[in-house]
Design an enzyme around this catalytic site. Structure first.
Site, PDB file in Angstrom:
ATOM      1  N   ASP A 141       0.821  -1.212   0.000  1.00 36.99           N
ATOM      2  CA  ASP A 141       0.000   0.000   0.000  1.00 36.99           C
ATOM      3  C   ASP A 141       0.861   1.270   0.000  1.00 36.99           C
ATOM      4  O   ASP A 141       1.968   1.276   0.530  1.00 36.99           O
ATOM      5  CB  ASP A 141      -0.921  -0.017   1.227  1.00 36.99           C
ATOM      6  CG  ASP A 141      -2.111   0.907   1.048  1.00 36.99           C
ATOM      7  OD1 ASP A 141      -2.419   1.269  -0.102  1.00 36.99           O
ATOM      8  OD2 ASP A 141      -2.726   1.289   2.058  1.00 36.99           O
ATOM      9  N   HIS A 189       2.639   3.485  -9.047  1.00 34.54           N
ATOM     10  CA  HIS A 189       2.519   2.040  -9.287  1.00 34.54           C
ATOM     11  C   HIS A 189       3.766   1.524 -10.014  1.00 34.54           C
ATOM     12  O   HIS A 189       4.259   0.431  -9.743  1.00 34.54           O
ATOM     13  CB  HIS A 189       1.262   1.731 -10.104  1.00 34.54           C
ATOM     14  CG  HIS A 189      -0.015   2.031  -9.365  1.00 34.54           C
ATOM     15  ND1 HIS A 189      -0.224   1.655  -8.066  1.00 34.54           N
ATOM     16  CD2 HIS A 189      -1.148   2.678  -9.752  1.00 34.54           C
ATOM     17  CE1 HIS A 189      -1.432   2.044  -7.678  1.00 34.54           C
ATOM     18  NE2 HIS A 189      -2.000   2.684  -8.673  1.00 34.54           N
ATOM     19  N   LEU A 200      11.412 -20.159  -5.435  1.00 37.34           N
ATOM     20  CA  LEU A 200      10.392 -19.328  -4.772  1.00 37.34           C
ATOM     21  C   LEU A 200       9.117 -19.387  -5.602  1.00 37.34           C
ATOM     22  O   LEU A 200       9.175 -19.346  -6.827  1.00 37.34           O
ATOM     23  CB  LEU A 200      10.869 -17.862  -4.703  1.00 37.34           C
ATOM     24  CG  LEU A 200       9.869 -16.871  -4.116  1.00 37.34           C
ATOM     25  CD1 LEU A 200       9.901 -16.911  -2.579  1.00 37.34           C
ATOM     26  CD2 LEU A 200      10.160 -15.433  -4.570  1.00 37.34           C
TER      27      LEU A 200
HETATM   28  C1  FPP Z   1      -1.733   0.071  -3.497  1.00 40.09           C
HETATM   29  O1  FPP Z   1      -1.389   1.416  -3.480  1.00 40.09           O
HETATM   30  C2  FPP Z   1      -1.264  -0.550  -4.720  1.00 40.09           C
HETATM   31  C3  FPP Z   1      -2.070  -1.100  -5.678  1.00 40.09           C
HETATM   32  C4  FPP Z   1      -3.532  -1.150  -5.589  1.00 40.09           C
HETATM   33  C5  FPP Z   1      -1.524  -1.650  -6.920  1.00 40.09           C
HETATM   34  C6  FPP Z   1      -0.209  -2.312  -6.773  1.00 40.09           C
HETATM   35  C7  FPP Z   1       0.180  -2.880  -8.065  1.00 40.09           C
HETATM   36  C8  FPP Z   1       1.436  -2.954  -8.479  1.00 40.09           C
HETATM   37  C9  FPP Z   1       2.609  -2.439  -7.727  1.00 40.09           C
HETATM   38  C10 FPP Z   1       1.634  -3.624  -9.782  1.00 40.09           C
HETATM   39  C11 FPP Z   1       2.190  -4.986  -9.463  1.00 40.09           C
HETATM   40  C12 FPP Z   1       2.096  -5.857 -10.615  1.00 40.09           C
HETATM   41  C13 FPP Z   1       2.901  -6.941 -10.790  1.00 40.09           C
HETATM   42  C14 FPP Z   1       2.565  -7.953 -11.807  1.00 40.09           C
HETATM   43  C15 FPP Z   1       4.130  -7.139  -9.983  1.00 40.09           C
HETATM   44  P1  FPP Z   1      -2.535   2.537  -3.465  1.00 40.09           P
HETATM   45  O2  FPP Z   1      -2.714   3.042  -4.856  1.00 40.09           O
HETATM   46  O3  FPP Z   1      -3.772   1.984  -2.823  1.00 40.09           O
HETATM   47  O4  FPP Z   1      -1.868   3.604  -2.564  1.00 40.09           O
HETATM   48  P2  FPP Z   1      -2.632   4.743  -1.716  1.00 40.09           P
HETATM   49  O5  FPP Z   1      -3.275   4.031  -0.556  1.00 40.09           O
HETATM   50  O6  FPP Z   1      -1.515   5.628  -1.286  1.00 40.09           O
HETATM   51  O7  FPP Z   1      -3.608   5.394  -2.637  1.00 40.09           O
END
Ligand code: FPP
Length: 241
Positions: free
Chosen positions: A18, A35, A130
């Site tokens: 997060d 992201h 893994l």
């Molecule tokens: C949470 O941060 C993150 C997500 C909902 C998306 C995470 C996805 C990735 C990092 C892509 C990973 C993909 C692969 C295949 C490895 P948020 O946007 O909820 O953060 P916030 O709470 O600060 O808004």
């Protein structure tokens, strides 16, 4: 950073990654850049997980609730998943990391479904170093509903009997590839589970980390593993001296 002593190291680790959005806003970037930076963190943490000889790493890439986000952000995450597969699969093969996606992946359309099949096929190895499990379109409550439907239908079709239902059958009916999580880490400062792996975290140790996911690094991860090693896990038992 050296390898940790293997004694009491968690075998199965899960992460709620997060804080990408807040990281982007606070650094004056577009949300999609958060992201993008988050994927780089994933790469580092996967490498470290191989180094520390974990058995599995399970990450929350997209929840069943994330469909409520703006279309532009959903599209950016979809593109990131495709790009991450294209870029990372050779490295994952090299490291003997077996990639699995779970959740309602069919909701992501043909292009992603094909990519996922490709990635899972290419990284398949019998004895992996893994297992990297990526939750995509996953929700813990939704998984419990799916499990219930599956088992009920098997009973109605006389494939199993009511008295046969046990934890093994529940695990086999779940889309989640891992049975039991030892350590759950959530970055970004909030102290909640957000519908992740509700059944599998029954006895997990849970660590809430203040840093946003893009700022989380190998040393932070090693500190979590080190802290976990110090915990006396009793699983409901009383330790008699
Ligand atoms: C949470 O941060 C993150 C997500 C909902 C998306 C995470 C996805 C990735 C990092 C892509 C990973 C993909 C692969 C295949 C490895 P948020 O946007 O909820 O953060 P916030 O709470 O600060 O808004």
């Amino acid at each position: 950073m050296a390898n940790l002593n293997k004694e009491n190291i968690p075998k199965h680790v899960a992460i709620i990654m997060d804080g990408n959005g807040r990281w982007a806003i606070e650094n004056s970037f577009k949300i999609s850049e958060g992201h993008k930076k988050g994927v780089l963190t994933v790469k580092d943490i996967v490498e470290e997980s191989v180094k520390q000889q974990l058995s599995s790493l399970t990450i929350y890439a997209f929840s069943s609730e994330n469909w409520k986000r703006p279309r532009s952000e959903i599209n950016a995450i979809k593109k990131l998943v495709i790009d991450a597969i294209d870029e990372q699969v050779p490295d994952l093969i090299e490291q003997k990391v077996r990639l699995k996606f779970f959740g309602h992946t069919n909701d992501f359309g043909n292009r992603i479904i094909k990519k996922i099949d490709f990635a899972e096929e290419k990284t398949f190895v019998k004895k992996s170093k893994l297992d990297l499990n990526v939750a995509l379109g996953y929700g813990g409550k939704q998984d419990i509903v799916d499990i219930t439907k599956k088992i009920s239908s098997n009973i109605l079709n006389h494939k199993i009997k009511l008295q046969d239902i046990n934890e093994k059958i529940i695990h086999e009916s779940s889309s989640v590839p891992v049975k039991e999580i030892d350590l759950l880490i959530r970055t970004g400062g909030d102290k909640r589970i957000s519908n992740f792996l509700l059944y599998q975290i029954a006895y997990a140790e849970i660590m809430f980390i203040e840093k946003y996911w893009p700022d989380f690094n190998r040393n932070d991860f090693i500190k979590c593993l080190r802290d976990f090693k110090k915990i006396k896990r009793r699983f409901g038992k009383r330790k008699v001296n």
